[in-house]
Design a protein around this motif. Structure first.
Motif, PDB file in Angstrom:
ATOM      1  N   TYR A   1     -15.309  39.535   8.834  1.00  0.00           N
ATOM      2  CA  TYR A   1     -16.472  38.679   9.071  1.00  0.00           C
ATOM      3  C   TYR A   1     -16.298  37.897  10.368  1.00  0.00           C
ATOM      4  N   ILE A   2     -15.095  37.354  10.591  1.00  0.00           N
ATOM      5  CA  ILE A   2     -14.833  36.605  11.807  1.00  0.00           C
ATOM      6  C   ILE A   2     -14.935  37.521  13.022  1.00  0.00           C
ATOM      7  N   SER A   3     -14.438  38.746  12.895  1.00  0.00           N
ATOM      8  CA  SER A   3     -14.518  39.714  13.977  1.00  0.00           C
ATOM      9  C   SER A   3     -15.965  39.981  14.372  1.00  0.00           C
ATOM     10  N   ARG A   4     -16.823  40.185  13.379  1.00  0.00           N
ATOM     11  CA  ARG A   4     -18.247  40.428  13.629  1.00  0.00           C
ATOM     12  C   ARG A   4     -18.921  39.187  14.215  1.00  0.00           C
ATOM     13  N   LEU A   5     -18.528  38.023  13.726  1.00  0.00           N
ATOM     14  CA  LEU A   5     -19.080  36.770  14.231  1.00  0.00           C
ATOM     15  C   LEU A   5     -18.798  36.639  15.730  1.00  0.00           C
ATOM     16  N   PHE A   6     -17.564  36.941  16.140  1.00  0.00           N
ATOM     17  CA  PHE A   6     -17.214  36.855  17.552  1.00  0.00           C
ATOM     18  C   PHE A   6     -18.087  37.772  18.388  1.00  0.00           C
ATOM     19  N   LYS A   7     -18.252  39.000  17.911  1.00  0.00           N
ATOM     20  CA  LYS A   7     -19.033  39.971  18.687  1.00  0.00           C
ATOM     21  C   LYS A   7     -20.480  39.514  18.845  1.00  0.00           C
ATOM     22  N   LYS A   8     -21.041  38.988  17.768  1.00  0.00           N
ATOM     23  CA  LYS A   8     -22.434  38.556  17.805  1.00  0.00           C
ATOM     24  C   LYS A   8     -22.607  37.268  18.595  1.00  0.00           C
ATOM     25  N   GLU A   9     -21.681  36.340  18.459  1.00  0.00           N
ATOM     26  CA  GLU A   9     -21.827  35.020  19.069  1.00  0.00           C
ATOM     27  C   GLU A   9     -21.459  35.016  20.550  1.00  0.00           C
ATOM     28  N   THR A  10     -20.442  35.801  20.934  1.00  0.00           N
ATOM     29  CA  THR A  10     -19.929  35.739  22.310  1.00  0.00           C
ATOM     30  C   THR A  10     -20.120  37.034  23.090  1.00  0.00           C
ATOM     31  N   GLY A  11     -20.434  38.134  22.399  1.00  0.00           N
ATOM     32  CA  GLY A  11     -20.537  39.424  23.068  1.00  0.00           C
ATOM     33  C   GLY A  11     -19.188  40.071  23.308  1.00  0.00           C
ATOM     34  N   GLU A  12     -18.119  39.442  22.827  1.00  0.00           N
ATOM     35  CA  GLU A  12     -16.760  39.950  23.025  1.00  0.00           C
ATOM     36  C   GLU A  12     -16.048  40.049  21.689  1.00  0.00           C
ATOM     37  N   ASN A  13     -14.966  40.851  21.662  1.00  0.00           N
ATOM     38  CA  ASN A  13     -14.136  40.826  20.466  1.00  0.00           C
ATOM     39  C   ASN A  13     -13.187  39.631  20.526  1.00  0.00           C
ATOM     40  N   PHE A  14     -12.496  39.384  19.445  1.00  0.00           N
ATOM     41  CA  PHE A  14     -11.667  38.185  19.333  1.00  0.00           C
ATOM     42  C   PHE A  14     -10.590  38.117  20.416  1.00  0.00           C
ATOM     43  N   VAL A  15      -9.874  39.217  20.630  1.00  0.00           N
ATOM     44  CA  VAL A  15      -8.769  39.222  21.593  1.00  0.00           C
ATOM     45  C   VAL A  15      -9.274  38.950  23.006  1.00  0.00           C
ATOM     46  N   ASN A  16     -10.366  39.595  23.402  1.00  0.00           N
ATOM     47  CA  ASN A  16     -10.905  39.365  24.745  1.00  0.00           C
ATOM     48  C   ASN A  16     -11.371  37.927  24.935  1.00  0.00           C
ATOM     49  N   TYR A  17     -12.012  37.373  23.890  1.00  0.00           N
ATOM     50  CA  TYR A  17     -12.475  35.993  24.003  1.00  0.00           C
ATOM     51  C   TYR A  17     -11.285  35.045  24.156  1.00  0.00           C
ATOM     52  N   LEU A  18     -10.267  35.234  23.315  1.00  0.00           N
ATOM     53  CA  LEU A  18      -9.089  34.365  23.362  1.00  0.00           C
ATOM     54  C   LEU A  18      -8.373  34.502  24.704  1.00  0.00           C
ATOM     55  N   ASN A  19      -8.200  35.723  25.180  1.00  0.00           N
ATOM     56  CA  ASN A  19      -7.535  35.917  26.471  1.00  0.00           C
ATOM     57  C   ASN A  19      -8.350  35.304  27.604  1.00  0.00           C
ATOM     58  N   GLY A  20      -9.666  35.432  27.538  1.00  0.00           N
ATOM     59  CA  GLY A  20     -10.507  34.832  28.565  1.00  0.00           C
ATOM     60  C   GLY A  20     -10.355  33.319  28.610  1.00  0.00           C
ATOM     61  N   LEU A  21     -10.282  32.711  27.436  1.00  0.00           N
ATOM     62  CA  LEU A  21     -10.090  31.268  27.341  1.00  0.00           C
ATOM     63  C   LEU A  21      -8.737  30.872  27.933  1.00  0.00           C
ATOM     64  N   ARG A  22      -7.716  31.629  27.605  1.00  0.00           N
ATOM     65  CA  ARG A  22      -6.377  31.339  28.125  1.00  0.00           C
ATOM     66  C   ARG A  22      -6.308  31.499  29.645  1.00  0.00           C
ATOM     67  N   ILE A  23      -6.957  32.535  30.165  1.00  0.00           N
ATOM     68  CA  ILE A  23      -6.924  32.760  31.610  1.00  0.00           C
ATOM     69  C   ILE A  23      -7.674  31.654  32.352  1.00  0.00           C
ATOM     70  N   ARG A  24      -8.777  31.175  31.811  1.00  0.00           N
ATOM     71  CA  ARG A  24      -9.496  30.060  32.453  1.00  0.00           C
ATOM     72  C   ARG A  24      -8.604  28.825  32.548  1.00  0.00           C
ATOM     73  N   GLU A  25      -7.860  28.566  31.477  1.00  0.00           N
ATOM     74  CA  GLU A  25      -6.955  27.412  31.493  1.00  0.00           C
ATOM     75  C   GLU A  25      -5.797  27.655  32.455  1.00  0.00           C
TER      76      GLU A  25
END
Length: 237
Positions: A165-189
């Motif tokens: 459910y969380i995996s699907r939520l990420f895809k719908k809410e952010t357009g990305e999967n969980f790993v890509n979203y988390l890595n993107g957040l880390r790279i911005r920081e």
């Protein structure tokens, strides 16, 4: 409820779509795809609640579809269709966590009853207000804890939700999967630290934002920015 039907044989595909359309519960949507790549493309925009897929298709088969769809958070419920009545296929389907395993030709009453049961079992939290609340909680948690060792299973335990459910939520809410979203957040920081914390080494910055391996940090940083962390810092000094 949204249903995706996948089969490489047009007559069979159209026949199954017709059966589902004629026997489906009220409020169900149906889409079709004739290959695994097409199905994955459809899923990205459609996000089906359940996918009914043939096993034996050219290039990539039904098990490949299940694996790739789950990894990307595109669908987590599958019904396997096959004309091969061998126990080994059924056993592998069960290991893959499919909802059910049906033989061709499809029995109208059997698939209608199965889809009805799935519709009744869809989690209550998928209503729009619950969905928005869960998304807000999870994204807020990541903003504060992105530097920790995180996984879908960890978040599921914290939020009392299913990992799929969380995996699907990420895809719908952010357009990305969980790993890509988390890595993107880390790279911005990491970019902020590389710009403003000159006393910190590249390795120290990678660890500070959540990458235990310097090699993996450099690999992910280059994927997101096109350059290594060291080159990024040099360009700005």
């Amino acid at each position: 409820m949204k249903v995706l039907i996948v089969d490489d044989e047009p007559l069979i595909l159209n026949g199954i779509v017709k059966i589902v359309n004629e026997s489906m519960p009220l409020g169900m949507e149906v889409r079709a795809a004739s290959s695994v790549p097409e199905a994955l493309d459809v899923m990205k925009a459609y996000l089906p609640d359940v996918t009914v897929t043939d096993l034996h298709m050219p290039e990539k088969n039904g098990f490949d579809l299940i694996e790739e769809a789950r990894e990307s958070g595109l669908c987590d419920r599958f019904i396997i269709l096959t004309g091969y009545e061998y126990f080994e296929y059924a056993r592998r389907a069960l290991r893959a966590g499919v909802v059910d395993y049906l033989m061709k030709p499809v029995d109208r009453d059997e698939i209608a009853e199965l889809l009805k049961r799935i519709a009744e079992e869809l989690p209550i939290e998928r209503d729009s207000s619950g969905y928005a609340i869960h998304a807000q909680r999870i994204l807020a948690y990541l903003d504060k804890h992105y530097m920790q060792d995180l996984s879908l299973e960890h978040l599921a335990g914290l939020m009392d939700l299913h990992p799929h459910y969380i995996s699907r939520l990420f895809k719908k809410e952010t357009g990305e999967n969980f790993v890509n979203y988390l890595n993107g957040l880390r790279i911005r920081e990491a970019k902020k630290l590389l710009n403003h914390q000159q006393h910190l080494t590249v390795n120290a910055i990678g660890q500070r934002v959540g990458f235990e391996s310097n090699h993996y940090f450099s690999k992910v940083f280059k994927k997101f920015t096109g350059v290594t962390p060291g080159a990024y810092r040099e360009d700005r000094t």
